[in-house]
Design a protein around this motif. Structure first.
Motif, PDB file in Angstrom:
ATOM      1  N   LEU A 282      10.745  -9.648 -11.389  1.00 43.70           N
ATOM      2  CA  LEU A 282       9.219  -9.977 -10.507  1.00 43.70           C
ATOM      3  C   LEU A 282       8.490  -8.253 -10.308  1.00 43.70           C
ATOM      4  CD1 LEU A 282      10.542 -11.708  -7.023  1.00 43.70           C
ATOM      5  CD2 LEU A 282       9.752 -12.908  -9.326  1.00 43.70           C
ATOM      6  N   THR A 283       7.046  -8.899 -10.249  1.00 44.40           N
ATOM      7  CA  THR A 283       6.857  -7.477  -9.307  1.00 44.40           C
ATOM      8  C   THR A 283       5.933  -7.015  -8.327  1.00 44.40           C
ATOM      9  OG1 THR A 283       5.949  -7.070 -12.284  1.00 44.40           O
ATOM     10  CG2 THR A 283       4.418  -6.750 -10.581  1.00 44.40           C
ATOM     11  N   LEU A 284       6.537  -5.826  -7.901  1.00 42.55           N
ATOM     12  CA  LEU A 284       5.851  -5.849  -6.703  1.00 42.55           C
ATOM     13  C   LEU A 284       4.588  -5.529  -6.690  1.00 42.55           C
ATOM     14  CD1 LEU A 284       7.433  -4.944  -3.660  1.00 42.55           C
ATOM     15  CD2 LEU A 284       6.623  -2.276  -4.061  1.00 42.55           C
ATOM     16  N   PRO A 285       3.610  -6.075  -5.297  1.00 42.59           N
ATOM     17  CA  PRO A 285       2.092  -5.840  -5.492  1.00 42.59           C
ATOM     18  C   PRO A 285       1.616  -4.554  -5.072  1.00 42.59           C
ATOM     19  CG  PRO A 285       3.671  -7.382  -3.927  1.00 42.59           C
ATOM     20  CD  PRO A 285       4.065  -6.741  -4.517  1.00 42.59           C
ATOM     21  N   MET A 286       0.365  -4.619  -5.654  1.00 45.46           N
ATOM     22  CA  MET A 286       0.567  -2.594  -5.747  1.00 45.46           C
ATOM     23  C   MET A 286       0.325  -2.734  -4.560  1.00 45.46           C
ATOM     24  SD  MET A 286      -3.164  -0.812  -7.725  1.00 45.46           S
ATOM     25  CE  MET A 286      -2.566  -1.229  -9.635  1.00 45.46           C
ATOM     26  N   PHE A 287      -0.450  -3.469  -4.025  1.00 44.16           N
ATOM     27  CA  PHE A 287      -0.905  -3.521  -2.458  1.00 44.16           C
ATOM     28  C   PHE A 287      -0.137  -4.105  -1.084  1.00 44.16           C
ATOM     29  CE2 PHE A 287      -4.436  -1.558  -3.918  1.00 44.16           C
ATOM     30  CZ  PHE A 287      -4.561  -0.444  -3.412  1.00 44.16           C
ATOM     31  N   PRO A 288       1.244  -4.044  -0.944  1.00 40.07           N
ATOM     32  CA  PRO A 288       1.802  -5.005  -0.153  1.00 40.07           C
ATOM     33  C   PRO A 288       1.744  -4.767   1.804  1.00 40.07           C
ATOM     34  CG  PRO A 288       3.443  -3.348  -0.303  1.00 40.07           C
ATOM     35  CD  PRO A 288       1.966  -3.219  -1.359  1.00 40.07           C
ATOM     36  N   VAL A 348       6.167  -8.799   0.581  1.00 41.88           N
ATOM     37  CA  VAL A 348       7.951  -7.926   0.296  1.00 41.88           C
ATOM     38  C   VAL A 348       8.278  -9.251   1.240  1.00 41.88           C
ATOM     39  CG1 VAL A 348       6.704  -6.390   0.789  1.00 41.88           C
ATOM     40  CG2 VAL A 348       8.579  -6.088  -0.652  1.00 41.88           C
ATOM     41  N   ILE A 349       9.940  -9.214   1.032  1.00 41.15           N
ATOM     42  CA  ILE A 349      10.636  -9.351   2.404  1.00 41.15           C
ATOM     43  C   ILE A 349      11.763  -8.209   2.034  1.00 41.15           C
ATOM     44  CG2 ILE A 349      12.504 -10.907   3.577  1.00 41.15           C
ATOM     45  CD1 ILE A 349      11.428 -12.770   1.757  1.00 41.15           C
ATOM     46  N   VAL A 350      11.810  -7.750   3.733  1.00 37.52           N
ATOM     47  CA  VAL A 350      12.497  -6.529   3.707  1.00 37.52           C
ATOM     48  C   VAL A 350      14.037  -6.859   4.325  1.00 37.52           C
ATOM     49  CG1 VAL A 350      13.754  -4.213   5.005  1.00 37.52           C
ATOM     50  CG2 VAL A 350      11.608  -4.620   3.935  1.00 37.52           C
ATOM     51  N   ILE A 351      15.298  -6.773   4.085  1.00 36.80           N
ATOM     52  CA  ILE A 351      16.009  -7.256   4.746  1.00 36.80           C
ATOM     53  C   ILE A 351      17.339  -5.958   5.300  1.00 36.80           C
ATOM     54  CG2 ILE A 351      18.631  -8.845   4.768  1.00 36.80           C
ATOM     55  CD1 ILE A 351      17.475 -10.815   2.812  1.00 36.80           C
ATOM     56  N   PHE A 410      10.165   3.055   0.863  1.00 38.03           N
ATOM     57  CA  PHE A 410       9.497   2.850  -0.529  1.00 38.03           C
ATOM     58  C   PHE A 410       8.212   2.195  -0.474  1.00 38.03           C
ATOM     59  CE2 PHE A 410      10.202  -0.568  -3.494  1.00 38.03           C
ATOM     60  CZ  PHE A 410      10.633  -0.120  -4.635  1.00 38.03           C
ATOM     61  N   ILE A 411       8.444   1.831   0.867  1.00 37.19           N
ATOM     62  CA  ILE A 411       6.838   0.754   0.324  1.00 37.19           C
ATOM     63  C   ILE A 411       5.577   1.369   1.042  1.00 37.19           C
ATOM     64  CG2 ILE A 411       5.438  -1.069   2.149  1.00 37.19           C
ATOM     65  CD1 ILE A 411       8.368  -1.969   2.449  1.00 37.19           C
ATOM     66  N   LEU A 412       5.631   2.697   1.415  1.00 37.60           N
ATOM     67  CA  LEU A 412       4.518   3.329   1.570  1.00 37.60           C
ATOM     68  C   LEU A 412       4.605   4.221   0.236  1.00 37.60           C
ATOM     69  CD1 LEU A 412       5.711   4.736   4.938  1.00 37.60           C
ATOM     70  CD2 LEU A 412       3.320   3.057   4.550  1.00 37.60           C
ATOM     71  N   SER A 413       5.430   4.420  -0.494  1.00 44.18           N
ATOM     72  CA  SER A 413       5.134   5.201  -1.812  1.00 44.18           C
ATOM     73  C   SER A 413       4.785   4.364  -3.131  1.00 44.18           C
ATOM     74  CB  SER A 413       6.160   5.680  -2.383  1.00 44.18           C
ATOM     75  OG  SER A 413       7.728   4.564  -3.039  1.00 44.18           O
ATOM     76  N   GLN A 414       4.897   2.715  -2.638  1.00 44.73           N
ATOM     77  CA  GLN A 414       4.024   2.179  -3.326  1.00 44.73           C
ATOM     78  C   GLN A 414       2.253   2.089  -2.987  1.00 44.73           C
ATOM     79  OE1 GLN A 414       4.981   0.059  -6.006  1.00 44.73           O
ATOM     80  NE2 GLN A 414       3.114  -1.691  -6.329  1.00 44.73           N
ATOM     81  N   PHE A 415       2.597   2.467  -1.788  1.00 46.55           N
ATOM     82  CA  PHE A 415       0.349   2.760  -1.167  1.00 46.55           C
ATOM     83  C   PHE A 415      -0.103   3.720  -2.131  1.00 46.55           C
ATOM     84  CE2 PHE A 415       1.568  -0.844   1.467  1.00 46.55           C
ATOM     85  CZ  PHE A 415       0.259  -1.546   1.292  1.00 46.55           C
ATOM     86  N   ASP A 416       1.724   4.946  -1.945  1.00 49.44           N
ATOM     87  CA  ASP A 416       0.707   6.253  -2.319  1.00 49.44           C
ATOM     88  C   ASP A 416      -0.021   6.213  -4.081  1.00 49.44           C
ATOM     89  OD1 ASP A 416       0.613   7.822  -0.187  1.00 49.44           O
ATOM     90  OD2 ASP A 416       2.562   7.934  -0.367  1.00 49.44           O
ATOM     91  N   TYR A 417       1.104   5.095  -4.532  1.00 47.57           N
ATOM     92  CA  TYR A 417       0.974   5.484  -6.536  1.00 47.57           C
ATOM     93  C   TYR A 417       0.095   4.626  -6.601  1.00 47.57           C
ATOM     94  CZ  TYR A 417       1.521   2.649 -10.328  1.00 47.57           C
ATOM     95  OH  TYR A 417       1.543   2.364 -12.067  1.00 47.57           O
ATOM     96  N   ALA A 418      -0.784   3.276  -5.722  1.00 46.10           N
ATOM     97  CA  ALA A 418      -1.607   2.975  -5.491  1.00 46.10           C
ATOM     98  C   ALA A 418      -2.831   3.628  -5.448  1.00 46.10           C
ATOM     99  CB  ALA A 418      -2.107   1.291  -4.630  1.00 46.10           C
ATOM    100  N   ARG A 419      -3.031   4.140  -4.477  1.00 43.21           N
ATOM    101  CA  ARG A 419      -4.226   5.456  -4.356  1.00 43.21           C
ATOM    102  C   ARG A 419      -3.958   6.469  -5.340  1.00 43.21           C
ATOM    103  NH1 ARG A 419      -1.907   7.218   0.159  1.00 43.21           N
ATOM    104  NH2 ARG A 419      -2.962   5.815   1.568  1.00 43.21           N
ATOM    105  N   ASN A 420      -2.977   6.850  -5.923  1.00 41.18           N
ATOM    106  CA  ASN A 420      -2.934   7.819  -7.190  1.00 41.18           C
ATOM    107  C   ASN A 420      -4.143   7.042  -8.474  1.00 41.18           C
ATOM    108  OD1 ASN A 420      -2.007  10.135  -5.882  1.00 41.18           O
ATOM    109  ND2 ASN A 420       0.149   9.171  -6.642  1.00 41.18           N
TER     110      ASN A 420
END
Length: 460
Positions: A282-288, A348-351, A410-420
């Motif tokens: 699967l692919t994690l959305p750019m902005f979850p 995204v779902i976190v357990i 990890f989720i916040l890093s996805q936003f950082d990646y998207a922002r970059n």
């Protein structure tokens, strides 16, 4: 004979009526081949001799007058018998425990007799008339049975089973040791209990084992649902005629091995089904922005996760569903939560749970729960273990992280990646536009110069 063995190059093969004796073969390190219903293990002269003796012994080829005392050397007085009961109780077996390579086995007769002046007999072919048979009082019968048990189990024995209904009263740990028919539930579904026996651990023995293994490890082993191997004395409580086990020792390595085997068995099955890596694809959305959170309400894991996300406000929406994170309700609760969050169309779902022990992770080696995760089209982040151990749900999830805080990062890093990515795109866009502007500006200047030159000439 109903049980047979043969050599096939470098392999010993055991076949025939093997099912009632499967626990014996497991202790030898044999592996079951479901294709031809045989048990197999590497060949060696010592193992070949041992397997032959076991096949003969199980088929009742030893003298019915043999007793456990006859199979124990005088210098092995500290040894223990290994008892593996088969649920149909057609052939009781005892192995003299001299360590992992002992090859001497004992088979008790199918019918136990107590030869005494009181005349207690149990043979079905006894031709004594009813009028001649002795009539027993309950206490007398219980005393005779208790004495018989002591004669047949003079020392502690090793026995395996699953812990059920654990309780602590006056410092004594009581629980039921159960045996389930694994053939009915190879991977999932309800277990069918085929035999149970009561067990107890006295406070002084608990303290002794706690000092030897640590309280944490001991308490992990003695939790509902854990499959354990214990060394215990068999006795009959005459007043209530209850058969029970008094625990003397435990084998932590056995439980750890069982958990590892369960985990690997499930992973192999998912691999055969072709779905083992479904989440990983699967692919994690750019902005979850919409995050589904499954944890225990009010838990440290919940607060740590939320706190870390709140450190940087990104306009996130968190949809929380409470679920049990240990115990029998773990799998059904989390599966229900997954269904709810799927309907809410989260990104995204976190357990997550706060840390975990060997016993806690046991509940996440569940077929139905792992299967539910694999069949989601939403990425699942699992943070339910600790540094040294893993479980099936972590193995099959989109990504496994060690702590709730790490998961939030990890989720916040996805936003950082998207922002970059956006910043890089913006810089490239500005650069492209700037170059295009400069090019058009140059053309405009040239055109302006040409027009000026032409105008001057016309005037002249």
């Amino acid at each position: 004979m109903s049980l047979y063995c043969k050599k096939d190059q470098e392999t010993i093969i055991i076949y025939g009526r093997t099912y009632p004796h499967r626990e014996v073969f497991k202790t030898l390190g044999a592996r079951f081949n479901s294709a031809d219903k045989t048990w197999q293990l590497p060949y060696s002269e010592a193992m070949w001799h041992k397997v032959q003796q076991i096949c003969i012994t199980i088929d009742n080829q030893v003298s019915p007058n043999v007793s456990p005392h006859d199979l124990v050397d005088d210098d092995q007085s500290n040894g223990a018998l290994v008892f593996l009961a088969d649920e149909q109780m057609k052939s009781q077996r005892q192995e003299v425990d001299q360590g992992p390579h002992d090859d001497r086995f004992f088979v008790a007769p199918n019918v136990v007799s107590f030869n005494s002046n009181s005349g207690f007999r149990g043979h079905a072919d006894d031709d004594t008339t009813d009028s001649q048979q002795k009539v027993y009082g309950i206490s007398e019968l219980a005393t005779l049975v208790s004495s018989t048990i002591k004669n047949h189990f003079p020392r502690a024995i090793w026995i395996v089973g699953e812990v059920q209904n654990l309780s602590i009263r006056n410092g004594i740990r009581y629980f039921t040791l159960a045996e389930s028919d694994q053939s009915l539930t190879p991977t999932h579904g309800q277990k069918k209990t085929v035999a149970t026996i009561q067990a107890l651990l006295w406070p002084d023995k608990y303290d002794h084992l706690k000092n030897h293994y640590s309280a944490t490890l001991l308490d992990d082993l003695l939790k509902d649902g854990m499959k354990i191997k214990i060394r215990a004395k068999v006795s009959l409580y005459s007043r209530r005629s209850n058969l029970s086990l008094s625990i003397m020792d435990v084998d932590p390595d056995y439980t750890a091995g069982e958990l590892a085997l369960t985990r690997q068995r499930l992973l192999n099955e998912f691999k055969k089904l072709g779905i083992l890596h479904r989440q990983k694809q699967l692919t994690l959305p750019m902005f979850p922005f919409r995050i589904g959170l499954i944890s225990a309400e009010g838990s440290r894991a919940y607060s740590d996760f939320i706190h870390q996300l709140n450190e940087r406000s990104c306009g996130l929406e968190i949809l929380f569903v409470s679920a049990s994170m240990q115990g029998e309700q773990t799998s059904p609760d989390i599966r229900k939560a997954l269904t709810i969050l799927t309907q809410k169309q989260v990104d995204v779902i976190v357990i997550t749970r706060g840390g975990g022990s060997m016993a806690d992770l046991h509940w996440f080696n569940d077929y139905d729960l792992a299967y539910a995760v694999l069949n989601l089209s939403i990425p699942v982040l699992a943070a339910i273990g600790h540094q040294d151990d893993d479980c099936v749900v972590q193995d099959v999830a989109f990504n496994a992280l060690k702590t709730p805080t790490a998961t939030a990062e990890f989720i916040l890093s996805q936003f950082d990646y998207a922002r970059n990515q956006c910043d890089n795109f913006s810089r490239r866009y500005v650069d492209v536009v700037s170059r295009a502007y400069q090019k058009e500006r140059l053309l405009f200047n040239r055109l302006q110069e040409n027009l000026y030159t032409s105008a001057v000439r016309n005037i002249g």
